[in-house]
Design a protein around this motif. Structure first.
Motif, PDB file in Angstrom:
ATOM      1  N   PRO A  95       0.813  -1.227   0.000  1.00 53.63           N
ATOM      2  CA  PRO A  95       0.000   0.000   0.000  1.00 53.63           C
ATOM      3  C   PRO A  95       0.843   1.273   0.000  1.00 53.63           C
ATOM      4  O   PRO A  95       0.401   2.305  -0.510  1.00 53.63           O
ATOM      5  CB  PRO A  95      -0.826  -0.125   1.277  1.00 53.63           C
ATOM      6  N   TYR A 141      -5.679   0.201   0.615  1.00 49.98           N
ATOM      7  CA  TYR A 141      -5.965  -1.033   1.372  1.00 49.98           C
ATOM      8  C   TYR A 141      -7.012  -1.872   0.648  1.00 49.98           C
ATOM      9  O   TYR A 141      -6.823  -3.069   0.412  1.00 49.98           O
ATOM     10  CB  TYR A 141      -6.438  -0.665   2.765  1.00 49.98           C
ATOM     11  N   SER A 144      -5.725  -3.596  -2.374  1.00 55.03           N
ATOM     12  CA  SER A 144      -4.876  -4.769  -2.077  1.00 55.03           C
ATOM     13  C   SER A 144      -5.734  -5.984  -1.712  1.00 55.03           C
ATOM     14  O   SER A 144      -5.302  -7.125  -1.864  1.00 55.03           O
ATOM     15  CB  SER A 144      -3.919  -4.445  -0.925  1.00 55.03           C
ATOM     16  N   CYS A 166     -12.110   1.759   5.336  1.00 54.23           N
ATOM     17  CA  CYS A 166     -11.239   0.559   5.321  1.00 54.23           C
ATOM     18  C   CYS A 166     -12.046  -0.726   5.513  1.00 54.23           C
ATOM     19  O   CYS A 166     -11.768  -1.740   4.867  1.00 54.23           O
ATOM     20  CB  CYS A 166     -10.193   0.661   6.440  1.00 54.23           C
ATOM     21  N   PHE A 340      -6.054  -4.234  11.113  1.00 51.04           N
ATOM     22  CA  PHE A 340      -5.187  -3.849   9.998  1.00 51.04           C
ATOM     23  C   PHE A 340      -4.061  -4.859   9.810  1.00 51.04           C
ATOM     24  O   PHE A 340      -3.470  -5.322  10.804  1.00 51.04           O
ATOM     25  CB  PHE A 340      -4.574  -2.465  10.258  1.00 51.04           C
ATOM     26  N   MET A 344      -0.419  -2.030   6.386  1.00 47.07           N
ATOM     27  CA  MET A 344      -1.154  -0.759   6.471  1.00 47.07           C
ATOM     28  C   MET A 344      -0.625   0.143   7.591  1.00 47.07           C
ATOM     29  O   MET A 344      -1.099   1.287   7.749  1.00 47.07           O
ATOM     30  CB  MET A 344      -2.644  -1.021   6.689  1.00 47.07           C
TER      31      MET A 344
END
Ligand code: SDX
Length: 393
Positions: A95, A141, A144, A166, A340, A344
């Motif tokens: 990221p 994010y 990905s 997110c 996360f 990230m």
């Protein structure tokens, strides 16, 4: 308040500068944003108020805060064309790789109409960057994961909006626990600025040439990525997970002290702090709160972190070299508990630090005497010599 750097006027460089934004006393572990201790801001303020403080030098009135928050909220969307820009990256790109690229690409979307010599235009660029970085980091994010991008919602606060972008999916919106949003907001505040660290110096040097603010922030993101700097939060958690259990700590302590072993305790040591990093203390308290909130009792990684800190702080090597946990030592534990992935962690550091970078950029451009940076070198190469034909080499 400590030494203000001065240098021979004939020696123009941004290697040493005067700044009124952040003050650090590494010997006693003090950190102030515009004179306010980080402990008080982390406890009593919130990130967007800290952004206003860093940008403008004073805490906002209620009316100023309301106007600032409205401006940020209403600039969180990005140009729809930027969505296609992501498509050029592999899905498994880090990221940070996509963030460097997309923030640099903002130059092509938001800079044409701006003149960095106009203070109002500098303010407009600052607002856009602070507002859009969480959206772009969340998009990196989502990309990905192979999930669709999630648009910001104007009825959410800054931290809740980031968590929403997110973790929401079209089939199921993510509802942020206010206590978790406050923990996220506190992480943003703790990372907001930190004097002339490597990435801030990169932004200042890039900005000193007149480069546009979006390109300068992309340069700062690239520098932050390094494991010796902002990349340490990802490396620190991966190290703690690799250690796994407290009985394996002594082996890693031994390796960290072995000069022939490149291994270093990630999240330990600092260029300036030779005492506790005040941010690490606050982060450690927050880790306990977040894990309790999430019902993650006896998190093995947190146990390893606390035991590693205890052993290191009693070890002559670390004590003699004044190595203490820094901001990156506990942050990964909190971010991991929030859901996360380690990849990230540094993008979150980058979005948090954007206000510091752009405040320092604004401060530098606001100085009528500021010149292009030109750090000097000490030449240690060959003396003057004549060219040698290949037949004689
Ligand atoms: C950030 O500058 C900032 O403000 C940065 C930052 C910010 O907010 O912008 O605070 C964010 O980057 C925090 C730092 C995150 N990095 C890490 O946690 C990576 C691990 N730390 C090390 O790489 C190191 O501590 C640095 C890079 C942070 C500092 O490197 P220095 O300048 O070499 O450290 P030092 O001068 O304090 O080192 C003194 C000694 C050295 O040994 P000697 O040469 O004296 O024999 O301590 C050793 C170092 O080798 N040492 C370590 C160590 N850190 C320093 N040994 C083992 N493990 C470590 N973590």
């Amino acid at each position: 308040q400590g030494d203000v750097f001065t240098f021979d006027p004939g020696f123009t460089s941004t290697a040493a500068c005067e700044s009124a934004i952040t003050y650090i006393d590494g010997d006693v572990g003090e950190l102030w944003y515009r004179g306010y201790p980080i402990e008080q801001l982390a406890q009593k303020s919130h990130y967007l108020e800290v952004c206003y403080l860093l940008l403008n030098g004073e805490l906002p009135s209620a009316d100023q805060m309301e106007k600032f928050e409205w401006l940020i909220t209403h600039h969180t969307m990005v140009h729809e064309q930027l969505h296609y820009f992501f498509r050029g990256f592999r899905r498994d790109s880090h990221p940070m790789a996509t963030l460097v690229g997309v923030v640099g690409a903002m130059s092509a979307f938001y800079h044409d109409s701006l003149d960095i010599n106009d203070p109002h235009h500098r303010e407009v660029a600052s607002i856009r960057l602070i507002a859009k970085l969480p959206t772009l980091a969340a998009m990196a994010y989502k990309y990905s994961l192979g999930q669709p991008f999630v648009y910001p919602k104007n009825d959410l606060d800054y931290a809740s909006n980031f968590l929403h972008m997110c973790f929401s999916v079209p089939a199921e919106p993510y509802h942020t626990d206010p206590a978790l949003a406050r923990a996220m907001d506190r992480i943003f505040t703790l990372h907001a600025d930190h004097e002339q660290n490597a990435s801030t110096s990169t932004v200042r040097l890039a900005g000193s040439s007149g480069a546009n603010p979006f390109a300068c922030i992309a340069a700062g993101i690239a520098c932050l990525w390094g494991p010796a700097h902002g990349g340490a939060n990802q490396a620190a958690l991966e190290m703690l997970q690799e250690i796994g259990t407290v009985d394996r700590i002594p082996e890693y302590i031994r390796r960290a002290k072995d000069k022939d072993d490149p291994f270093r305790l990630m999240g330990f040591g600092h260029r300036v702090y030779k005492n506790f990093d005040p941010r690490a203390k606050i982060m450690k308290e927050s880790a306990d709160e977040v894990l309790d909130l999430l019902g993650i009792e006896n998190n093995p990684t947190l146990q390893v972190a606390k035991e590693l800190e205890r052993i290191a702080l009693e070890d002559e090597y670390f004590v003699s070299k004044k190595l203490y946990p820094n901001v990156d030592f506990y942050s990964g534990i909190i971010l991991s508990a929030m859901g996360f992935p380690t990849s990230m962690f540094t993008p979150i550091f980058a979005l948090s630090r954007t206000v510091g970078w752009i405040s320092q950029w604004k401060e530098m451009l606001g100085d009528p005497d500021s010149k292009i940076g030109r750090p000097r070198q000490l030449y240690i190469g060959s003396d003057r010599r004549d060219y040698l034909d290949v037949a004689k080499r």
